[in-house]
Motif scaffolding. Structure first.
Motif, PDB file in Angstrom:
ATOM      1  N   UNK A   7       0.837  -1.384  -0.115  1.00  0.00           N
ATOM      2  CA  UNK A   7      -0.017  -0.170  -0.029  1.00  0.00           C
ATOM      3  C   UNK A   7       0.898   1.272   0.113  1.00  0.00           C
ATOM      4  N   UNK A   8       0.551   2.106  -0.658  1.00  0.00           N
ATOM      5  CA  UNK A   8       1.188   3.461  -0.995  1.00  0.00           C
ATOM      6  C   UNK A   8       1.089   4.239  -2.118  1.00  0.00           C
ATOM      7  N   UNK A   9       2.136   5.177  -2.309  1.00  0.00           N
ATOM      8  CA  UNK A   9       2.040   6.008  -3.567  1.00  0.00           C
ATOM      9  C   UNK A   9       2.479   5.101  -4.780  1.00  0.00           C
ATOM     10  N   UNK A  10       2.272   5.377  -5.911  1.00  0.00           N
ATOM     11  CA  UNK A  10       2.778   4.850  -7.155  1.00  0.00           C
ATOM     12  C   UNK A  10       2.753   5.954  -8.017  1.00  0.00           C
ATOM     13  N   UNK A  11       3.439   5.456  -9.366  1.00  0.00           N
ATOM     14  CA  UNK A  11       3.696   6.427 -10.278  1.00  0.00           C
ATOM     15  C   UNK A  11       3.977   5.749 -11.688  1.00  0.00           C
ATOM     16  N   UNK A  12       3.488   6.354 -12.758  1.00  0.00           N
ATOM     17  CA  UNK A  12       4.020   5.937 -14.000  1.00  0.00           C
ATOM     18  C   UNK A  12       4.323   7.260 -14.649  1.00  0.00           C
ATOM     19  N   UNK A  13       5.890   7.604 -14.996  1.00  0.00           N
ATOM     20  CA  UNK A  13       6.350   8.405 -15.782  1.00  0.00           C
ATOM     21  C   UNK A  13       6.717   8.215 -17.084  1.00  0.00           C
ATOM     22  N   UNK A  14       6.272   8.858 -18.125  1.00  0.00           N
ATOM     23  CA  UNK A  14       6.635   8.629 -19.619  1.00  0.00           C
ATOM     24  C   UNK A  14       7.456   9.832 -20.123  1.00  0.00           C
ATOM     25  N   UNK A  15       8.592   9.670 -20.442  1.00  0.00           N
ATOM     26  CA  UNK A  15       9.503  10.533 -21.345  1.00  0.00           C
ATOM     27  C   UNK A  15       9.642  10.416 -22.609  1.00  0.00           C
ATOM     28  N   UNK A  16       9.377  11.466 -23.512  1.00  0.00           N
ATOM     29  CA  UNK A  16       9.074  11.322 -25.018  1.00  0.00           C
ATOM     30  C   UNK A  16      10.247  12.240 -25.524  1.00  0.00           C
ATOM     31  N   UNK A  17      10.963  11.726 -26.345  1.00  0.00           N
ATOM     32  CA  UNK A  17      11.906  12.393 -27.081  1.00  0.00           C
ATOM     33  C   UNK A  17      11.867  12.728 -28.575  1.00  0.00           C
ATOM     34  N   UNK A  18      11.817  13.843 -29.158  1.00  0.00           N
ATOM     35  CA  UNK A  18      11.664  13.905 -30.637  1.00  0.00           C
ATOM     36  C   UNK A  18      12.875  13.690 -31.451  1.00  0.00           C
ATOM     37  N   UNK A  19      12.765  14.021 -32.830  1.00  0.00           N
ATOM     38  CA  UNK A  19      13.868  13.754 -33.534  1.00  0.00           C
ATOM     39  C   UNK A  19      14.955  14.906 -33.232  1.00  0.00           C
ATOM     40  N   UNK A  20      14.534  15.920 -32.798  1.00  0.00           N
ATOM     41  CA  UNK A  20      15.798  16.916 -32.763  1.00  0.00           C
ATOM     42  C   UNK A  20      16.094  16.967 -31.090  1.00  0.00           C
ATOM     43  N   UNK A  21      15.908  15.805 -30.379  1.00  0.00           N
ATOM     44  CA  UNK A  21      16.745  15.727 -29.268  1.00  0.00           C
ATOM     45  C   UNK A  21      15.869  16.583 -27.989  1.00  0.00           C
ATOM     46  N   UNK A  22      14.580  17.082 -28.239  1.00  0.00           N
ATOM     47  CA  UNK A  22      14.045  17.721 -27.267  1.00  0.00           C
ATOM     48  C   UNK A  22      13.092  16.781 -26.581  1.00  0.00           C
ATOM     49  N   UNK A  23      12.934  17.070 -25.317  1.00  0.00           N
ATOM     50  CA  UNK A  23      12.123  15.923 -24.497  1.00  0.00           C
ATOM     51  C   UNK A  23      11.076  16.636 -23.701  1.00  0.00           C
ATOM     52  N   UNK A  24      10.201  15.668 -23.087  1.00  0.00           N
ATOM     53  CA  UNK A  24       9.021  16.209 -22.309  1.00  0.00           C
ATOM     54  C   UNK A  24       8.440  14.854 -21.590  1.00  0.00           C
ATOM     55  N   UNK A  25       7.875  15.221 -20.329  1.00  0.00           N
ATOM     56  CA  UNK A  25       7.417  13.985 -19.492  1.00  0.00           C
ATOM     57  C   UNK A  25       6.200  14.398 -18.879  1.00  0.00           C
ATOM     58  N   UNK A  26       5.402  13.162 -18.748  1.00  0.00           N
ATOM     59  CA  UNK A  26       3.977  13.241 -17.904  1.00  0.00           C
ATOM     60  C   UNK A  26       4.025  12.157 -16.955  1.00  0.00           C
ATOM     61  N   UNK A  27       3.518  12.310 -15.732  1.00  0.00           N
ATOM     62  CA  UNK A  27       3.335  11.418 -14.701  1.00  0.00           C
ATOM     63  C   UNK A  27       1.944  11.203 -14.288  1.00  0.00           C
ATOM     64  N   UNK A  28       1.621   9.729 -14.503  1.00  0.00           N
ATOM     65  CA  UNK A  28       0.258   9.291 -13.779  1.00  0.00           C
ATOM     66  C   UNK A  28       0.700   9.184 -12.280  1.00  0.00           C
ATOM     67  N   UNK A  29      -0.049   9.907 -11.420  1.00  0.00           N
ATOM     68  CA  UNK A  29       0.040   9.848  -9.991  1.00  0.00           C
ATOM     69  C   UNK A  29      -1.034   8.523  -9.662  1.00  0.00           C
ATOM     70  N   UNK A  30      -0.509   7.675  -8.771  1.00  0.00           N
ATOM     71  CA  UNK A  30      -1.305   6.579  -8.348  1.00  0.00           C
ATOM     72  C   UNK A  30      -1.122   6.326  -7.009  1.00  0.00           C
ATOM     73  N   UNK A  31      -2.189   5.791  -6.413  1.00  0.00           N
ATOM     74  CA  UNK A  31      -2.216   5.390  -4.871  1.00  0.00           C
ATOM     75  C   UNK A  31      -2.602   3.855  -4.934  1.00  0.00           C
ATOM     76  N   UNK A  32      -1.853   3.061  -4.160  1.00  0.00           N
ATOM     77  CA  UNK A  32      -2.078   1.604  -4.232  1.00  0.00           C
ATOM     78  C   UNK A  32      -2.769   1.399  -2.780  1.00  0.00           C
ATOM     79  N   UNK A  33      -4.077   0.762  -2.847  1.00  0.00           N
ATOM     80  CA  UNK A  33      -4.791   0.707  -1.942  1.00  0.00           C
ATOM     81  C   UNK A  33      -5.094  -0.817  -1.496  1.00  0.00           C
ATOM     82  N   UNK A  34      -5.867  -1.126  -0.411  1.00  0.00           N
ATOM     83  CA  UNK A  34      -5.990  -2.874  -0.140  1.00  0.00           C
ATOM     84  C   UNK A  34      -7.262  -3.150  -0.877  1.00  0.00           C
TER      85      UNK A  34
END
Length: 125
Positions: free
Chosen positions: A98-125
């Motif tokens: 039980x506790x916090x969880x997350x999935x973070x995705x980092x995307x890189x384009x053809x020019x080497x620029x990047x961005x990320x986004x995170x799904x915040x999760x809570x693991x429960x019983x």
């Protein structure tokens, strides 16, 4: 004759300079964007939840990496190389604590620029 040759060389130099100044300036597209819903989503221990990342990549998709906490995340397919938009959807399976969880995705384009986004999760019983 010498003056004519000098005049000719100056003319050639002027033409060359005008051609180089007319070259097209390359503009690098804006970096990628990763959009996820706000807030924290709950997932019970051992359960799964489908998560989707909306992606905009004006510079063309090159790669993506994923980091997880509190479980595992499997993506059946990424965007195609060079794609400028789309979504990456996968399945998160919560761990056994039980506790916090997350999935973070980092995307890189053809020019080497990047961005990320995170799904915040809570693991429960």
């Amino acid at each position: 004759m010498k003056n004519l040759r000098s005049f000719f060389l100056l003319g050639v130099l002027a033409v060359v300079m005008s051609l180089t100044s007319c070259s097209k300036d390359e503009v690098t597209p804006q970096g990628p964007q990763v959009v996820v819903p706000e807030g924290t989503q709950e997932v019970a221990i051992g359960d799964s939840k489908e998560l989707t990342f909306m992606i905009n990549v004006p510079g063309g998709f090159a790669s993506a990496t994923i980091e997880t906490a509190g479980g595992v995340f499997a993506v059946p397919a990424n965007l195609e190389q060079g794609a400028v938009s789309g979504e990456i959807t996968g399945m998160f399976v919560a761990g056994d604590e039980v506790g916090p969880g997350a999935v973070t995705l980092t995307v890189v384009d053809a020019n080497g620029k990047s961005a990320m986004g995170t799904h915040a999760l809570e693991i429960i019983e």
